[in-house]
Write a protein that holds these residues in place. Structure first.
Motif, PDB file in Angstrom:
ATOM      1  N   UNK A 319       8.288   4.020   2.235  1.00 32.61           N
ATOM      2  CA  UNK A 319       8.068   2.936   2.467  1.00 32.61           C
ATOM      3  C   UNK A 319       6.619   3.391   1.911  1.00 32.61           C
ATOM      4  N   UNK A 320       5.853   4.038   1.587  1.00 34.97           N
ATOM      5  CA  UNK A 320       4.208   3.861   1.113  1.00 34.97           C
ATOM      6  C   UNK A 320       3.926   3.313   0.273  1.00 34.97           C
ATOM      7  N   UNK A 321       5.291   3.393  -0.615  1.00 41.44           N
ATOM      8  CA  UNK A 321       5.194   2.712  -1.965  1.00 41.44           C
ATOM      9  C   UNK A 321       5.139   1.646  -1.953  1.00 41.44           C
ATOM     10  N   UNK A 322       6.961   1.238  -1.205  1.00 38.47           N
ATOM     11  CA  UNK A 322       7.446  -0.045  -0.566  1.00 38.47           C
ATOM     12  C   UNK A 322       5.857  -0.915  -0.171  1.00 38.47           C
ATOM     13  N   UNK A 323       4.999  -0.084   1.310  1.00 37.31           N
ATOM     14  CA  UNK A 323       4.444  -1.132   1.540  1.00 37.31           C
ATOM     15  C   UNK A 323       2.828  -1.583   0.857  1.00 37.31           C
ATOM     16  N   UNK A 324       2.789  -0.282  -0.163  1.00 35.59           N
ATOM     17  CA  UNK A 324       0.860  -0.759  -0.868  1.00 35.59           C
ATOM     18  C   UNK A 324       2.033  -1.726  -2.511  1.00 35.59           C
ATOM     19  N   UNK A 325       3.035  -1.998  -2.735  1.00 37.80           N
ATOM     20  CA  UNK A 325       3.057  -2.659  -3.715  1.00 37.80           C
ATOM     21  C   UNK A 325       3.232  -4.466  -3.512  1.00 37.80           C
ATOM     22  N   UNK A 326       4.015  -4.242  -2.092  1.00 37.02           N
ATOM     23  CA  UNK A 326       4.771  -5.511  -1.497  1.00 37.02           C
ATOM     24  C   UNK A 326       3.488  -6.794  -1.612  1.00 37.02           C
ATOM     25  N   UNK A 327       2.002  -6.520  -1.341  1.00 41.42           N
ATOM     26  CA  UNK A 327       1.547  -7.928  -0.962  1.00 41.42           C
ATOM     27  C   UNK A 327       0.802  -7.541  -2.977  1.00 41.42           C
ATOM     28  N   UNK A 328       1.605  -6.439  -3.361  1.00 41.69           N
ATOM     29  CA  UNK A 328       0.017  -7.087  -5.020  1.00 41.69           C
ATOM     30  C   UNK A 328       1.545  -7.503  -5.513  1.00 41.69           C
ATOM     31  N   UNK A 336       8.715  -5.210  -3.840  1.00 40.37           N
ATOM     32  CA  UNK A 336       7.947  -3.856  -2.581  1.00 40.37           C
ATOM     33  C   UNK A 336       8.934  -4.213  -1.402  1.00 40.37           C
ATOM     34  N   UNK A 337       9.591  -4.955  -0.510  1.00 39.53           N
ATOM     35  CA  UNK A 337       9.700  -4.944   0.059  1.00 39.53           C
ATOM     36  C   UNK A 337      10.957  -4.406   0.590  1.00 39.53           C
TER      37      UNK A 337
END
Length: 604
Positions: A319-328, A336-337
């Motif tokens: 979850x942390x990796x996905x939340x980090x990648x989604x806006x970038x 990322x989502x």
């Protein structure tokens, strides 16, 4: 008597023909067949209009130029008569004969210098400036037309207006908005069906083995083992849920950062895997002592708990990796989502996994304990013990069933949901145990087989269109509700097809593997699975094709996909756009059929 046989046969055939005629005649009455409606001119005209619209899918569009031509008119004629003003004849113009008339009378409208072979509306505009459609026109090759129209009942002393409008295509054609919307929804439909098929297959494969009669008919257990299973499985599920909940809380306390979770993910398997290997040795020359067996059981439980804790760390990391990648990731933010969603799904699944694992462990303990008691306890004591356990198991099972019904129907009566079910269940358990010998094996596998088949038939009998209504209430209108509805129907349908394929396997490989001393799981892996892989692939591909077609229907109930857009356009009588959506559905279904046939050729 022989002379009457042909007569009787002829009489029977005649009666059968009469019965068939009566049945179909009654069918015509029930279905209200009315052939007069097929000859109704108004309905024929409407049918022609719809068929012509369907034959012209709204695929391409043009930029249009609009030409508006107006002419003065009076309703009714004034006392001194009325003459319309002169018109500019260098461009398109219309004339009205007569230039004034009483309401509801017919006048002739003529047009000149229009674009050849064009059509448009004729409108009447009173002083209120409300456009009233009174007819249409079509120009000939010279750009002229003549139309008879009826004047509406809008008398006024002011000058009124008659107007024609023509629209002419300009430039090259472009893709219409309907085509763009259709493309978006058809892609949504394909992936909706793909996700539903994948999710349904994941559940249908393990469930299909329970619904296979040839695998379940040999599953038998003594009554004591069955009673212990009924008592311990609910306890295992409860303990599994609690372990999962506390594991999540422990993971939160240990670390909330990504680095801490990574450390936890590395440490957990480093401890759990060696501990599990020690608790489950491959082979031993001598039987271990009771103390060693107890320690190994404790070690196995600890390794399972640590493994569940590791899954909790994995969930948080994902979850942390996905939340980090989604806006970038910009345009690829959906990746990322997706990663975050997979972590969330894993977190939700841990509860189910832990509960199922704990139930399986407790079931194994109950089964082995029951068999040990059956083998080593004398008949009279085993009889008493089986009666006590059966009464307790019957009471617990009845209470669980009644509490489930209470959730649906809200009886809110302690006697009806607890005391009476416990008494009735205990009495039934006592009757069963009194009639059965404690050392007799009961066909528990066949019971599970019929329960599984009944559940699958019940789920399959309810169409996905009904299920989507339920899921729309839960998750809202959109394709997610469609995925859940199709997944549930897919589980029931594929589990039935898969189980029937398991039932048709060759018995020879199964008997050969079993003869080597393999347990049930090994027999399934090495004798059953190799025979069912090709048909399983074929059924799965075919189900994907079915889900694509079914997704067009569930859209009518808010399940997303192309069906939702098709339903809207049909309600709006936009048949050209609806025709485009039906064409897209046909092309996708044909493409899916071709693709699945090619994949089957490669895989089977």
């Amino acid at each position: 008597m022989k002379n009457f046989k042909p007569v009787l046969r002829s009489l029977g055939v005649g009666l059968a023909v009469i019965a068939v005629i009566i049945i179909y005649a009654f069918g015509f009455q029930v279905t209200k067949v009315n052939l007069d409606e097929t000859r109704n001119p108004r309905r024929q005209q409407q049918l022609t209009r719809i068929l012509r619209a369907l034959a012209k899918p709204d695929l391409l569009t043009y930029q249009k130029t609009e030409v508006i031509v107006s002419q003065q008119f009076m309703v009714p004629c004034p006392a001194g008569g009325f003459s319309a003003s002169e018109v500019d004849k260098s461009g398109p113009y219309i004339t009205i004969e007569p230039a004034c008339a009483d309401p509801r009378t017919m006048v002739t409208v003529r047009g000149f210098n229009f674009q050849p072979n064009t059509t448009g509306p004729i409108t009447f505009i009173p002083p209120s400036q409300v456009n009233l459609g009174i007819g249409t026109f079509t120009t000939d090759a010279r750009g002229e037309f003549t139309a008879e129209v009826r004047i509406p009942a809008r008398p006024d002393t002011a000058v009124q207006t008659m107007r024609t409008i023509t629209r002419t295509n300009v430039g090259a054609p472009t893709i219409s908005k309907s085509a763009v919307d259709t493309w978006d929804k058809i892609v949504e439909t394909v992936f909706l069906a793909l996700l539903a098929t994948t999710l349904g297959t994941m559940f249908a494969i393990p469930l299909s083995f329970i619904a296979a009669k040839n695998l379940m008919k040999d599953v038998k257990s003594p009554l004591i083992s069955i009673a212990l299973n009924l008592l311990l499985i609910p306890l295992g599920i409860f303990i599994g849920i609690q372990v999962s909940k506390y594991g999540s809380q422990i993971a939160d306390l240990i670390s909330g950062s990504l680095a801490g979770n990574v450390v936890g993910l590395v440490v957990a398997p480093a401890i759990a895997i060696p501990l599990a290997r020690w608790a489950l040795p491959q082979a031993e020359l001598t039987r271990p002592s009771a103390r060693t067996r107890i320690l190994r059981m404790i070690g196995l439980v600890v390794s399972v708990i640590i493994g569940i804790l590791g899954l909790q760390f994995l969930t948080k990391i994902t979850i942390q990796i996905g939340d980090f990648l989604a806006p970038r990731l910009g345009s690829f933010s959906f990746l990322g989502t997706f990663i975050a969603d997979m972590g969330d799904i894993l977190g939700m699944s841990i509860v189910v996994i832990t509960a199922a694992l704990a139930a399986g462990i407790f079931s194994t303990i109950g089964d082995r304990t029951g068999k040990v008691i059956t083998r080593h306890v004398n008949k009279s004591r085993a009889k008493v013990l089986s009666m006590l356990l059966s009464m307790l198991a019957g009471a617990v099972l009845s209470i669980i069933i009644m509490q489930t019904l209470n959730w649906f129907y809200e009886f809110d009566n302690l006697a009806a949901t607890l005391y009476w079910p416990a008494a009735i269940g205990a009495a039934l358990g006592l009757i069963v145990s009194a009639r059965m010998a404690p050392k007799d094996d009961l066909p528990v596998g066949i019971v599970l087989y019929y329960i599984a088949r009944t559940v699958f038939n019940a789920l399959r009998s309810i169409e996905a269109l009904v299920w989507v209504i339920v899921f729309v209430v839960w998750v809202g209108i959109g394709p997610f509700a469609g995925v859940l509805a199709l997944s549930l129907h897919t589980i029931a349908a594929l589990a039935k097809l898969y189980s029937e394929q398991v039932e048709s396997i060759l018995p020879g490989p199964m008997e050969a593997v079993t003869a080597t001393g393999a347990n049930r799981l090994q027999s399934i892996v090495y004798a059953v699975v190799p025979q069912i892989v090709p048909p399983y692939i074929s059924f799965t591909m075919y189900r994907w094709d079915i889900n694509v077609r079914m997704s067009t229907i569930i859209g009518f109930a808010g399940g997303g996909g192309i069906g939702f857009l098709l339903y809207q356009n049909i309600n709006l009588l936009n048949y050209r756009a609806a025709s485009l959506q039906m064409l897209a559905i046909a092309l996708v279904v044909a493409s899916m059929d071709y693709l699945s046939s090619r994949l089957r050729e490669k895989a089977i």
